[in-house]
Design a protein around this motif. Structure first.
Motif, PDB file in Angstrom:
ATOM      1  N   GLU A 117    -103.654-112.624 -42.095  1.00 55.88           N
ATOM      2  CA  GLU A 117    -102.337-112.474 -42.717  1.00 55.88           C
ATOM      3  C   GLU A 117    -102.298-113.114 -44.107  1.00 55.88           C
ATOM      4  OE1 GLU A 117     -99.987-116.210 -40.721  1.00 55.88           O
ATOM      5  OE2 GLU A 117    -100.175-114.344 -39.581  1.00 55.88           O
ATOM      6  N   ASN A 156    -100.530-111.524 -47.329  1.00 58.61           N
ATOM      7  CA  ASN A 156     -99.353-112.185 -47.891  1.00 58.61           C
ATOM      8  C   ASN A 156     -99.611-112.915 -49.200  1.00 58.61           C
ATOM      9  OD1 ASN A 156     -96.834-112.109 -46.022  1.00 58.61           O
ATOM     10  ND2 ASN A 156     -98.531-112.395 -44.614  1.00 58.61           N
ATOM     11  N   ASN A 157    -100.757-113.594 -49.318  1.00 64.74           N
ATOM     12  CA  ASN A 157    -100.987-114.496 -50.445  1.00 64.74           C
ATOM     13  C   ASN A 157    -101.543-113.803 -51.677  1.00 64.74           C
ATOM     14  OD1 ASN A 157    -100.446-116.107 -48.242  1.00 64.74           O
ATOM     15  ND2 ASN A 157    -101.942-117.670 -48.752  1.00 64.74           N
ATOM     16  N   GLU A 214     -94.736-121.722 -48.601  1.00 65.42           N
ATOM     17  CA  GLU A 214     -94.649-120.528 -47.758  1.00 65.42           C
ATOM     18  C   GLU A 214     -93.640-119.512 -48.299  1.00 65.42           C
ATOM     19  OE1 GLU A 214     -96.033-122.263 -43.404  1.00 65.42           O
ATOM     20  OE2 GLU A 214     -93.913-122.370 -43.983  1.00 65.42           O
ATOM     21  N   ASN A 270     -95.892-117.679 -50.596  1.00 64.95           N
ATOM     22  CA  ASN A 270     -96.945-116.964 -49.869  1.00 64.95           C
ATOM     23  C   ASN A 270     -96.361-116.051 -48.801  1.00 64.95           C
ATOM     24  OD1 ASN A 270     -98.859-118.321 -51.333  1.00 64.95           O
ATOM     25  ND2 ASN A 270     -99.464-119.709 -49.708  1.00 64.95           N
ATOM     26  N   SER A 271     -95.475-115.160 -49.193  1.00 62.89           N
ATOM     27  CA  SER A 271     -94.824-114.308 -48.208  1.00 62.89           C
ATOM     28  C   SER A 271     -94.418-112.987 -48.849  1.00 62.89           C
ATOM     29  CB  SER A 271     -93.584-115.010 -47.639  1.00 62.89           C
ATOM     30  OG  SER A 271     -92.780-114.118 -46.903  1.00 62.89           O
ATOM     31  N   LYS A 272     -94.749-111.898 -48.194  1.00 63.18           N
ATOM     32  CA  LYS A 272     -94.298-110.590 -48.673  1.00 63.18           C
ATOM     33  C   LYS A 272     -92.801-110.420 -48.464  1.00 63.18           C
ATOM     34  CE  LYS A 272     -97.224-108.063 -46.308  1.00 63.18           C
ATOM     35  NZ  LYS A 272     -97.983-106.879 -45.814  1.00 63.18           N
ATOM     36  N   GLU A 273     -92.263-111.113 -47.469  1.00 62.16           N
ATOM     37  CA  GLU A 273     -90.848-110.953 -47.141  1.00 62.16           C
ATOM     38  C   GLU A 273     -89.949-111.666 -48.134  1.00 62.16           C
ATOM     39  OE1 GLU A 273     -87.756-111.876 -43.454  1.00 62.16           O
ATOM     40  OE2 GLU A 273     -89.911-112.087 -43.152  1.00 62.16           O
ATOM     41  N   THR A 274     -90.280-112.922 -48.466  1.00 66.54           N
ATOM     42  CA  THR A 274     -89.415-113.698 -49.361  1.00 66.54           C
ATOM     43  C   THR A 274     -89.816-113.574 -50.825  1.00 66.54           C
ATOM     44  OG1 THR A 274     -90.756-115.680 -48.942  1.00 66.54           O
ATOM     45  CG2 THR A 274     -88.791-115.379 -47.592  1.00 66.54           C
ATOM     46  N   ASN A 275     -91.069-113.268 -51.086  1.00 65.09           N
ATOM     47  CA  ASN A 275     -91.555-113.167 -52.466  1.00 65.09           C
ATOM     48  C   ASN A 275     -91.916-111.716 -52.774  1.00 65.09           C
ATOM     49  OD1 ASN A 275     -92.552-113.611 -55.017  1.00 65.09           O
ATOM     50  ND2 ASN A 275     -94.294-114.860 -54.372  1.00 65.09           N
TER      51      ASN A 275
END
Length: 412
Positions: free
Chosen positions: A12, A16-17, A324, A327-332
């Motif tokens: 992941e 994500n990163n 985090e 390092n997130s597709k959802e928040t970033n």
């Protein structure tokens, strides 16, 4: 922050990163820089901060006789008389630019700008000493270079004369790149206050971030105080009082109040208690509130944040939660980037970072700093980054001498 051609232990992290710019270029959303005290970590942030300031301001906020604020490396006879070198590679409107300059305290020794319009890097301009050796028609800055002082950058002067490409680059630098220190973050409190005081688009996210970091804060509110110069400022001159009365905006002060639940002796909620942030909350809470607006703005607008002394006054779990967020597709979703300098080894985890996201600074025996990545080491993906770092396997730690004899025997 280029992504290396590696695979993380946790799949992941690769999803994500890392984000793709095109079929060939992948970048990282965050990077951590570790090193002993005095190893040069903060100098990275300071150098970038100076570069940003000089690019934006050298044409308008310096005089022809002023020294350029560069500091040569003084621990080597080879470098103490050499100019300082600065270069940055960045993306602007989908195109890659490479800009840099060399300068000593007296003058700009050289300056250059390249970009990649399609596949091949193309020179825009190049300057050596006080001569412009090349200028592309794309830059549209004919006749401007003679107006450039020896202690100013051509790029900065061109922007002053409305050269579009120069304006776009400096606008990107001003808006998209932020460099801060965790030891002096109160300057960013004003931005958080402005977001909370107005119906700002970031207001709700700032409040939610603070509430979810387990600070015990239920709500935030702004209290505005208006000072009466006749009562509050008795020792000032009559002229200054008159100025303040004519300019009432200088008499207003906005402060953040936090609200906490209050309970009786049976554990029942009875009311809300309001605290003044600056006087009644911990320094850690004050820091989180101060940087909350900056963090939300960076993530929502896909900016780059360079954060020196990132972990100062923050609990390790809060530092981890902030990393985090990036390092997130959802928040970033807009691929904001966080580069931070830290001593917090709790973050050195293969569950949080890929190896190419971890960097180290170490001084050699001659006092020069080397910046290198963990990806340069051949280690297993399941290695304990934190344990191995503390053991000195990657360098970049202090080697502490025997302290047993630093206190002398008492005099008899």
């Amino acid at each position: 922050m280029l992504a290396a051609n590696i695979v993380a232990k946790e799949k992941e992290l690769d999803d994500n990163n890392v984000f793709a710019v095109d079929d060939e270029l992948k970048l990282l959303k965050s990077a951590a820089i570790y090193g002993a005290n005095a190893s040069g970590k903060s100098n990275i942030a300071k150098a970038l901060s100076f570069m940003k300031w000089f690019m934006i301001n050298s044409s308008k906020e310096t005089q022809s006789t002023e020294k350029i604020n560069v500091q040569p490396f003084k621990l080597s006879t080879q470098t103490e008389t050499q100019p300082s070198f600065f270069e940055i590679v960045f993306l602007l409107d989908g195109k890659k630019y490479r800009y840099g300059f060399e300068a000593n305290q007296e003058k700009v020794v050289s300056e250059w700008l390249f970009y990649v319009p399609k596949t091949r890097e193309t020179r825009i301009f190049e300057r050596i000493d006080h001569s412009l050796t090349y200028l592309s028609n794309r830059f549209k800055a004919e006749g401007i270079y003679p107006k450039t002082r020896r202690n100013a950058l051509f790029l900065s002067v061109a922007a002053q004369f409305n050269v579009e490409m120069a304006e776009e680059i400096l606008n990107w630098l001003t808006i998209k790149l932020e460099i801060v220190s965790g030891l002096d973050d109160t300057d960013y409190l004003d931005y958080t206050v402005s977001c909370l005081a107005e119906n700002h688009s970031n207001k709700e996210e700032i409040i939610q971030l603070i509430k979810k970091l387990d600070l015990g804060i239920r709500e935030l509110s702004i209290k505005e105080t208006v000072f009466n110069p006749n009562l509050s400022l008795k020792e000032i001159s009559d002229n200054f009082k008159e100025f303040l009365l004519k300019n009432p905006e200088f008499l207003k002060s906005k402060r953040i109040n936090t609200s906490h639940q209050k309970f009786d002796d049976q554990g029942n909620y009875v009311s809300m208690e309001f605290f003044n942030l600056e006087d009644q909350e911990s320094e850690g809470t004050q820091k989180i509130v101060a940087i909350a607006g900056l963090l939300i703005d960076t993530i929502k607008n896909g900016k780059v944040l360079i954060f020196d002394e990132f972990d100062a006054r923050l609990h390790p779990l809060i530092s981890k939660a902030i990393v985090e967020l990036f390092n997130s597709k959802e928040t970033n979703q807009h691929n904001a980037q966080l580069i931070f300098m830290t001593h917090d080894t709790n973050l050195l985890s293969n569950k949080l970072f890929r190896r190419d996201q971890i960097w180290f600074t170490e001084k050699n025996k001659y006092g020069a700093t080397d910046l290198y990545s963990l990806v340069e080491y051949k280690i297993r993906n399941d290695a304990s980054f934190e344990s191995d770092y503390i053991k000195g396997k990657y360098g970049a730690i202090p080697f502490i001498g025997n302290l047993n004899k630093i206190i002398g025997e008492p005099n008899v």
